[in-house]
Write a protein that holds these residues in place. Sequence first.
Motif, PDB file in Angstrom:
ATOM      1  N   ALA A 430       0.824  -1.213   0.000  1.00 61.76           N
ATOM      2  CA  ALA A 430       0.000   0.000   0.000  1.00 61.76           C
ATOM      3  C   ALA A 430       0.857   1.262   0.000  1.00 61.76           C
ATOM      4  CB  ALA A 430      -0.915  -0.015   1.211  1.00 61.76           C
ATOM      5  N   SER A 431       2.057   1.141   0.558  1.00 57.82           N
ATOM      6  CA  SER A 431       2.910   2.319   0.689  1.00 57.82           C
ATOM      7  C   SER A 431       3.702   2.618  -0.580  1.00 57.82           C
ATOM      8  CB  SER A 431       3.879   2.067   1.837  1.00 57.82           C
ATOM      9  OG  SER A 431       4.525   0.827   1.618  1.00 57.82           O
ATOM     10  N   GLY A 432       3.438   1.877  -1.664  1.00 58.08           N
ATOM     11  CA  GLY A 432       4.262   2.030  -2.870  1.00 58.08           C
ATOM     12  C   GLY A 432       5.539   1.230  -2.697  1.00 58.08           C
ATOM     13  N   GLY A 433       6.475   1.429  -3.598  1.00 59.95           N
ATOM     14  CA  GLY A 433       7.756   0.744  -3.486  1.00 59.95           C
ATOM     15  C   GLY A 433       7.708  -0.719  -3.906  1.00 59.95           C
ATOM     16  N   ALA A 434       6.730  -1.080  -4.758  1.00 58.71           N
ATOM     17  CA  ALA A 434       6.683  -2.451  -5.263  1.00 58.71           C
ATOM     18  C   ALA A 434       7.827  -2.660  -6.256  1.00 58.71           C
ATOM     19  CB  ALA A 434       5.353  -2.687  -5.957  1.00 58.71           C
ATOM     20  N   ASP A 435       8.224  -3.905  -6.439  1.00 59.52           N
ATOM     21  CA  ASP A 435       9.178  -4.269  -7.483  1.00 59.52           C
ATOM     22  C   ASP A 435       8.657  -3.694  -8.813  1.00 59.52           C
ATOM     23  OD1 ASP A 435      10.616  -5.563  -9.479  1.00 59.52           O
ATOM     24  OD2 ASP A 435      10.708  -7.465  -8.392  1.00 59.52           O
ATOM     25  N   VAL A 436       9.429  -2.832  -9.445  1.00 59.97           N
ATOM     26  CA  VAL A 436       8.914  -2.174 -10.669  1.00 59.97           C
ATOM     27  C   VAL A 436       8.536  -3.170 -11.753  1.00 59.97           C
ATOM     28  CG1 VAL A 436       9.932   0.130 -10.480  1.00 59.97           C
ATOM     29  CG2 VAL A 436      11.267  -1.730 -11.483  1.00 59.97           C
ATOM     30  N   GLY A 442       6.111  -2.236 -16.363  1.00 57.41           N
ATOM     31  CA  GLY A 442       7.335  -2.946 -16.002  1.00 57.41           C
ATOM     32  C   GLY A 442       8.507  -2.006 -15.844  1.00 57.41           C
ATOM     33  N   VAL A 443       9.704  -2.491 -16.226  1.00 55.80           N
ATOM     34  CA  VAL A 443      10.909  -1.687 -16.024  1.00 55.80           C
ATOM     35  C   VAL A 443      10.903  -0.407 -16.856  1.00 55.80           C
ATOM     36  CG1 VAL A 443      12.456  -3.507 -15.250  1.00 55.80           C
ATOM     37  CG2 VAL A 443      12.083  -3.166 -17.695  1.00 55.80           C
ATOM     38  N   ALA A 444      10.039  -0.371 -17.884  1.00 57.05           N
ATOM     39  CA  ALA A 444       9.981   0.830 -18.708  1.00 57.05           C
ATOM     40  C   ALA A 444       9.112   1.911 -18.056  1.00 57.05           C
ATOM     41  CB  ALA A 444       9.420   0.493 -20.092  1.00 57.05           C
ATOM     42  N   ASN A 445       8.556   1.598 -16.906  1.00 57.39           N
ATOM     43  CA  ASN A 445       7.648   2.543 -16.263  1.00 57.39           C
ATOM     44  C   ASN A 445       8.376   3.797 -15.807  1.00 57.39           C
ATOM     45  OD1 ASN A 445       5.346   3.571 -15.163  1.00 57.39           O
ATOM     46  ND2 ASN A 445       4.831   1.729 -14.015  1.00 57.39           N
ATOM     47  N   THR A 446       7.630   4.898 -15.777  1.00 60.81           N
ATOM     48  CA  THR A 446       8.249   6.146 -15.351  1.00 60.81           C
ATOM     49  C   THR A 446       7.721   6.593 -13.989  1.00 60.81           C
ATOM     50  OG1 THR A 446       6.561   7.291 -16.622  1.00 60.81           O
ATOM     51  CG2 THR A 446       8.706   7.013 -17.660  1.00 60.81           C
ATOM     52  N   THR A 447       6.828   5.813 -13.413  1.00 60.69           N
ATOM     53  CA  THR A 447       6.360   6.172 -12.071  1.00 60.69           C
ATOM     54  C   THR A 447       6.716   5.025 -11.121  1.00 60.69           C
ATOM     55  OG1 THR A 447       4.209   5.112 -12.089  1.00 60.69           O
ATOM     56  CG2 THR A 447       4.365   7.270 -13.157  1.00 60.69           C
ATOM     57  N   HIS A 448       6.349   5.188  -9.885  1.00 56.68           N
ATOM     58  CA  HIS A 448       6.603   4.110  -8.931  1.00 56.68           C
ATOM     59  C   HIS A 448       5.318   3.545  -8.361  1.00 56.68           C
ATOM     60  CE1 HIS A 448      10.482   6.028  -9.407  1.00 56.68           C
ATOM     61  NE2 HIS A 448      10.953   4.805  -9.197  1.00 56.68           N
ATOM     62  N   GLY A 449       4.298   3.637  -9.185  1.00 56.27           N
ATOM     63  CA  GLY A 449       3.073   2.969  -8.783  1.00 56.27           C
ATOM     64  C   GLY A 449       2.101   3.834  -8.020  1.00 56.27           C
ATOM     65  N   GLU A 450       2.333   5.134  -8.024  1.00 53.08           N
ATOM     66  CA  GLU A 450       1.423   6.007  -7.264  1.00 53.08           C
ATOM     67  C   GLU A 450       0.001   5.918  -7.811  1.00 53.08           C
ATOM     68  OE1 GLU A 450       4.067   6.913  -8.908  1.00 53.08           O
ATOM     69  OE2 GLU A 450       5.524   7.871  -7.599  1.00 53.08           O
ATOM     70  N   GLY A 451      -0.092   5.833  -9.146  1.00 53.30           N
ATOM     71  CA  GLY A 451      -1.427   5.859  -9.756  1.00 53.30           C
ATOM     72  C   GLY A 451      -1.982   4.481 -10.058  1.00 53.30           C
TER      73      GLY A 451
END
Lengths: 767, 151
Positions: A430-436, A442-451
């Motif tokens: 829930a706090s974010g910081g999941a394995d991208v 995936g690894v091409a993502n530009t965020t860290h899962g906030e949305g």
Amino acid sequence: MTTVAPPAAPAVTRTPDGVGEAARRPDGIAKVRGDFAFSSDLRHDRMVWGATVRSPHVHARIVTVEVDEALAMPGVRAVLTAVDVPGVNRFGLEQRDQPVLADDVVRYAGEPVAVVAADDPETARRAVERVRVTYEPLPALTDPEIALSGDGPPLHEGGNLVRHLRIRRGAPRAGAAVVVTGEYEVGMQDQAFLGPESCLALPAADGGVELHCSTQWLHVDQEQLAACLALPPDRVRLTLAGVGGAFGGREDLSVQAHACLLALRTGRPARMVYGREESFVGHVHRHPARMRYEHGADADGRLLYVKADILLDGGAYASTSHAVAGNAGCFAVGPYEVPSVEIDCRAVYTNNPPCGAMRGFGAVQVCFGYESQMDKLAAAVGIDPVEVRLRNAVATGSMMATGQRIEGPAPVAELLRRVEEMPLPPSLPASGGADVRLLPGGVANTTHGEGVRRGVGYGVSVKNICKSGGYDDFGTARVRVGVAGDEIVASVHTAAAEVGQGLVTVQAQIVRTELEIPSVVVLPADTAVGDAGTSSASRQTWMSGGAVRQACVAVRGRLLDRAATALAEPVTGLRLAGGRIVSDRSGQSVDLRDLLAVEDVDETAVFRHRTTEPLDPETGQGDAHVAYAFAAHRAVVDVDVELGLVRVVEVACAQDVGKAINPPAVEGQMHGGIAQGVGLAVMEEIKVRDGRILNPSFTDYLIPTTMDMPSTRLDILELPRADSPYGLTGVGEPPLLSAPAAIAAAIRAATGREVPRIPVTPDALTS
Amino acid sequence: MRVGLEVDGKARTADDVEVGESLLFLLRERLGLPGSKNACEQGECGSCTVYLDDEAVCACLVAAGQADGRRVVTVAGLSGDDGLHPVQQAFLDAGAVQCGFCTPGLVVAVHDLLRRTPDPGDAEIREALAGNLCRCTGYEKIFDAVRAAAR
Ligand code: FES
Ligand code: FES
């Protein structure tokens, strides 16, 4: 809640590697070693290479075709055009409307106009460029709505409507407390089998041709080829070469006729192999669909009526459009009880790429439509999406939209509950910081899962198994038993196409079970034995499996007769037991090897399923289907709502297979079907603009990779049918059917968006 | 041009190789070794994966001339005369083969993965095989095969 009480399982004795066992593929060793010969691996010392001249226009009149310059090139052996087709220059599975080589008009971009043969592939390619074709472009018809309206140019005699199926049942629209409407669209999916279209055609001494090719149905190829080549069918002999996947895309002819023409003209073996781009152009695709739905229900969400208007774009030639429209119409309301239906399903000709068979065959498209509607209905009534489905689910004895009663198992509610009860995958921290790697993009993502938002969605589906509508559907098998060395060996010979699904394994399993002979050889499929029908419609294990079993029964009868004579006892007390025939009455027995010493036993059997009838042309009512199969899916997705990226986290599938003849192979079909469903839901689409395919490569047409495929959960039910060999139900198509619908529902749950079109693109989720 | 190379332990030569020709074409069509497959010829599907010296490559992306004087191992070179390589055996045991068109390339890719990472985790397996398309299996049983071969 009702529970499904499975009928008692039929008595199938356990045999090592027999029916129900995890028997190994007989072709497995060759395949893992790289020794297995696919059709693109075939070669011959004297062979010529074929290549195809294709139309750059989507619709044009052919004015002239000049071949002299190409023909004059060193190494070029033949350049053939429509005038060189000796027989009928038309082929097609349902209507012979497609030219082998275009004669007068081309109707789609990439349509074959000429073929060349040369000593090497490079020369063949260069010769293709030197064939000068002059075209007079004609107005193009690329919008199916315009095709339907009649405002576009007629592409075939008789206009642009291939089929209009009307289904009417019950009183028209009764007053409904809740009404939901929706418009849905499904894009053009491709079978994207890995093994390219390819074959080797050998001219034969009798003036005929021997063709080694990848196909799903040897005999229907033979019949079409014989007509095009003006040869009697027995001089067009086909052998199945290794097939690198099919999924419906090999039901229509592609290279076959062209290679035969070149072989017959040059007197040399002719080889043709498509490149990937040519493969995308050279086979039919899944029909894109536009659907308008209206569902009326009472206040509890029980369906009162369904009105559906479905339009399928069949592209330039008919292929299987007639039958695909039949399926889309028959299954337009899904596995639900509906007292009143009003369905119109039309397929039209356009100048788009031709569409035909693909796994799920019309049932996939409408499943996305009706399941989207069921979710809408649930929301309107204020109940859970699973609950709305349970309240309406068909069961044994229910009536389908076509008025046909379901006689076999119909465990829709059970399948749904099973997927619902499976544990859910762990949620993201829930706090974010999941394995991208686990985030959308995936690894091409530009965020860290906030949305990132998670959603869960459901889908159930129904599909007919085997051929429908009064078609005389049958399979043929020949089983021979003899002694080789000191061992009893059985061989089984059919014309049934092994396309990867594992039919070769199943045939041997059936022989082992029926005759208790461990050593079984499955002979290559060819036209030297009777017709097996098509490896499609999830029918081949049922039909060719049934034929193999029937041939085994005949062989066993002959063996018992011989034993009766040898033992001087009546047949009735005798039975087969582990390589001997024993008499329960006297305790005498005789070794099969002795019975076979003088002569092998050889029996051929033809297996038919029960007859069906065509749908009534006015009402679409009729006992048209042999059997129905059902599946349920639950999908879990994560959507990055800011970027519009989707990661399918997990797909669960519960399916009733009647009897799992080879459980790992059933699982393999389920995994593979789900993967194609994932593809259709979020990534796979042939992009067509003005009739031209924009993405004919694996760079641009995306099929799921190991990074895209979610983990899967499977639940296999075995509720035996009364009317099929061993109680089985076809398994190939159901795992795909409701996967896209469930994924779309999950995306809806995650985003609150409507998701009216698949595949779902980032644009659609952010605009 | 003439190209001389070693394929699966045997010395081979091919004459009249054209400049634009790929190693895949050289292997399949000139040398008659169809073990590596031709599904896209664009480096997208991994069906043609072979070792060039000790590196796993898409043979369709390597110019035939580049292989001159070098060592190529195809799927056929992984199994000795004495039977199957454990990776091949694992594919069979796991039921990871359907049509089998992707199999030769995948067997080499998995061989390469396990050589570098003898006990890969699930994410590593997925990442390592992302360049090998399979249209039939949905990959699940291929992952099973990798885990079995790693043991
Ligand atoms: S054929 Fe080389 S990667 Fe596809
Ligand atoms: S097994 Fe058919 S492509 Fe992988």
